[in-house]
Design a protein around this motif. Structure first.
Motif: not given
Length: 390
Positions: A167, A231-232, A235, A322, A327, A330
């Motif tokens: 991440t 997650l990234c 974002q 986020i 991220s 998170s």
């Protein structure tokens, strides 16, 4: 000549000073709105706290119900041909509850839908991005479900914790996030927290005859990679597409964008999981499991529905973090919730050799330290943000 050049030297530095704070805000993901709208600061901490509650409550209940499901379907009677039964079902449960988000999405959208600037360029791009995110969501859910059924849960946890390495790496290159020592400290404590949950038990853990280390290990590793990438990319969508809608207005970004991302991405993921479920023939397994569930059909339906609802609460919290911060936070909050789940599994389930040991105790302590380090960083940036304009 000197008089004509005077205004040039006066205006250049002013333009430079205006641009510096904007770059800092977007690169370091501070408490200041990434679009440059300071109105977002007012609701930042309440949003963070509410999102953290959603992550903890959603993930905890979902994991407990998942353990209850595997504990009561008499998995010990499965043979090697049924080793991976239900993996598409588990992936489906993580996203199929997205219609529950439609009502809050509609309410928040109507509330913030006035004076919207005309935007025509982003819809096709967003559609493609939501499809990609949905694919990653479905793949991640399937890989995680498969990994937990192929290798001991402690080994799965250790490998799956690698998401905390991926991440920050993806966030650095995709989201251009810069890290300071407090974020690094938070990540270190979070990694220790995830690793120390290796002593946790899982209702679907395979016995020695069922273990498949090569496939299970690779599934756990790529599940962690997919989660970090998910997650990234979320974002990235928020920063570069959704937040840009409010750059030319005085409105702050609405929390409706969290529901927007989840609804469209989960729709894609649900379609993929349903197709995979039908191809694998798991619809027949669902009927058999319901009829053979030791607690009865009603309990089986409630366990499945409860998982679907709980996962949506969890995802709202994850994407909400986020939306509010990054991220990285998170992912940190998601992982440091694991010890809470492991302790509750000890309390509610009587798995052999599972008890509240020193590993679980230390994991709870490092989880608190990880959260404290990140929150101190946020508090420090919030304090500095009031000084920055001066």
């Amino acid at each position: 000549m000197a008089q004509n050049q005077q205004p040039i030297f006066q205006t250049k530095p002013q333009e430079h000073l205006v641009q510096i704070p904007l770059n800092i805000e977007r690169d370091s993901t501070t408490l200041i709105n990434q679009t440059g709208n300071s109105n977002r600061k007012q609701n930042h901490w309440p949003t963070i706290i509410l999102s953290i509650i959603f992550v903890i409550v959603g993930q905890t209940i979902a994991k407990l119900l998942e353990n209850f499901y595997y504990d009561k379907i008499n998995r010990s009677e499965y043979n090697e041909n049924r080793q991976n039964d239900g993996i598409w079902t588990q992936a489906l449960l993580q996203t199929v509850g997205f219609p529950l988000l439609l009502l809050p999405f509609i309410i928040l959208t109507k509330k913030h839908n006035h004076h919207e600037p005309p935007v025509t360029y982003h819809y096709k791009s967003l559609a493609i991005i939501y499809i990609c995110i949905g694919i990653i969501m479905s793949v991640q859910g399937r890989l995680a479900a498969m990994g937990k059924l192929d290798i001991p849960f402690g080994v799965f946890t250790l490998i799956y914790t690698t998401q905390l390495f991926f991440t920050p790496l993806f966030a650095r290159f995709i989201n251009k996030i810069k890290f300071n020592r407090w974020v690094v400290i938070s990540l270190i404590f979070a990694i220790i927290t995830g690793a120390l949950t290796l002593s946790s038990s899982f209702g679907g853990e395979p016995d020695e005859a069922e273990q498949n280390y090569p496939s299970g290990s690779w599934a756990a590793l790529f599940a962690g990679v997919c989660f970090a990438l998910l997650l990234c990319n979320i974002q990235n969508v928020l920063d570069n597409y959704i937040f840009k809608r409010t750059e030319s207005t005085v409105r702050k970004p609405s929390f409706a964008s969290v529901f927007e991302v989840l609804i469209f991405s989960s729709l894609v993921a649900t379609i993929i999981s349903v197709v995979g479920l039908l191809i694998a023939g798991e619809q027949d397994d669902l009927k058999r499991e319901m009829n053979e569930f030791s607690k009865g059909k009603g309990s089986y339906v409630m366990a499945m529905v409860g998982q679907a609802v709980s996962w949506q609460v969890y995802w709202v919290g994850i994407v909400g973090l986020i939306f509010s911060v990054s991220s990285v936070l998170s992912n940190v909050i998601s992982v440091i919730t694991w010890p809470i789940v492991s302790v509750l599994v000890v309390i509610f389930f009587n798995y052999m050799d599972d008890e509240f040991d020193v590993f679980k105790g230390i994991a709870l302590i490092t989880a608190v330290l990880s959260a404290a380090a990140y929150f101190f960083r946020l508090h420090k940036e919030n304090r500095d943000s009031f000084v920055m304009p001066n």
